[in-house]
Design an enzyme around this catalytic site. Structure first.
Site, short mmCIF file in Angstrom:
data_model
loop_
_atom_site.label_atom_id
_atom_site.label_comp_id
_atom_site.label_asym_id
_atom_site.label_seq_id
_atom_site.Cartn_x
_atom_site.Cartn_y
_atom_site.Cartn_z
N ARG A 266 0.86 -1.19 0.00
CA ARG A 266 0.00 0.00 0.00
C ARG A 266 0.89 1.23 0.00
NH1 ARG A 266 -1.50 2.48 4.65
NH2 ARG A 266 -1.64 0.59 5.90
N HIS A 270 -3.56 4.43 4.86
CA HIS A 270 -4.71 3.53 4.96
C HIS A 270 -5.97 4.23 4.44
CE1 HIS A 270 -7.51 0.59 6.49
NE2 HIS A 270 -8.09 1.50 7.25
N TYR A 279 4.28 4.82 11.53
CA TYR A 279 4.54 3.38 11.72
C TYR A 279 5.36 2.73 10.60
CZ TYR A 279 0.37 3.12 8.70
OH TYR A 279 -0.54 3.28 7.69
#
Length: 373
Positions: A266, A270, A279
């Site tokens: 990805r 998100h 993160y």
């Protein structure tokens, strides 16, 4: 007395390295890494390229519109086009597709209008398109629920003698949900014509894959349920198409379900409310940008003389036209009727729901008479 210890049908573990047909430089591969699958013909590959280019332009446009506040939220599929489009292109129009919230580019490939795809992200409708017309279920937000719907429809179709296959997508995080386990087990026990495609983009929102499973690959889990599993390079659209197509035909001819893991990444956050810099390292993102699925196929098609400059310009123009139509659609104010909230909830309306509808209708009428402030 004999003990029932005879083994059933044994399933081989998926390969340790992702199955692929094209390498990162766009060279056709041979040998063990291909898993015995063959490169699709030139016309199919060119069509897959066209779909990916158009889908990426759509995805980039929608992300920009979301940042402008035109949509409440949008989960981008940038970098995952090969995984989604390769798999969904392998089913027929009469088959059913059960997507998740991130699979808008797959819906686009199924022929659904951008405005209809985005209706739910604007908060207009729970689902903006006719599911029966497109044989595509609503984009599921609860994790893995759509996998149960897929095996249920597939089982019913088989009982009716209909040669229909149900393809469903789920993310890597969704494989840790109970619904996914129930769907895998039901599908394998009842040999439903279902194909499960796990889009492993390596993060369940902010949780990396190694913190949610100890399995070597997610495709390994197929063995435990008694169905074939394939570990595929999800940035290789040729491999995703070839493997999914074989699984679909196997399901259609009574061979039961298959689990396919597409190993991808990805690139974007998100959703627009997420900050991935908290993160993951930017160097990791750049590493995956260099494994771009569109560039990989483009290099191959150019080297084979299939993709010419004029065809590339034609595809780019089509992508821009779609982006312009999407902008125009999102600039239009939707004509909404708040009372439609109560439609399509129950086949036979319940008294409590009718009371709520009447109360809202009375409130709207009062505002209309008094002038909305």
């Amino acid at each position: 007395m004999s003990l029932n210890v005879e083994p059933g049908t044994l399933r081989a573990l998926p390969s340790e390295k992702p199955l692929r047909l094209l390498d990162n430089a766009g060279h056709a591969l041979e040998g063990e890494v291909t898993g015995g699958f063959e490169l699709p013909d030139a016309d199919t590959l060119l069509e897959l390229y066209r779909r990916m280019v158009v889908a990426r332009r759509f995805d980039v446009q929608v992300t920009a519109l979301t940042r402008q506040g035109r949509l409440a939220t949008y989960p981008s599929a940038l970098g995952e086009e090969a995984c989604e489009i390769g798999a969904v292109s392998a089913i027929r129009p009469e088959d059913w597709f059960f997507p998740t919230y991130r699979d808008s580019v797959a819906l686009l490939t199924r022929g659904i209008r951008p405005a209809d795809i985005l209706a739910s992200f604007r908060g207009e409708w729970h689902n903006g398109y006719d599911q029966r017309e497109h044989r595509t279920a609503a984009q599921a937000t609860p994790l893995a629920t759509q996998t149960l719907h897929a095996v249920g429809l597939a089982h019913a179709a088989r009982l009716r003698g209909e040669p229909i296959v149900a393809l469903t997508f789920l993310g890597d995080g969704a494989t840790s949900e109970g619904d996914a386990h129930e769907a895998f087990n039901f599908g394998a026990v009842w040999q439903t014509p279902t194909v499960f495609v796990v889009l492993n983009n390596q993060y369940a929102i902010s949780v990396p894959l190694e913190r949610q499973t100890n399995a070597a690959t997610l495709a390994d889990k197929a063995v435990g349920y008694g169905m074939p599993g394939y570990f595929v390079d999800g940035n290789d659209v040729a491999a995703m198409y070839a493997v999914t197509k074989a699984a679909v035909e196997r399901a259609r001819t009574g061979g039961g379900p298959t689990l396919i893991e597409g190993f991808t990444y990805r690139i974007e956050a998100h959703t627009n409310s997420d900050d991935p810099s908290r993160y993951r390292d930017q160097r990791e993102v750049e590493h995956w940008r260099r494994r771009d699925p569109i560039e990989r196929l483009e290099k191959y098609l150019v080297s084979e003389g299939v993709l010419t400059e004029s065809i590339r310009e034609e595809i780019a123009a089509a992508a821009e036209a779609l982006a312009a139509a999407t902008r125009e659609a999102m600039n239009e104010e939707a004509e909404l009727d708040p009372l439609e909230l109560f439609d399509h909830v129950y086949a036979a309306e319940r008294p409590a729901l009718r009371e709520q509808r009447d109360a809202l209708a009375a409130e709207l009428a009062a505002r209309s008479e008094g002038g909305e402030r």
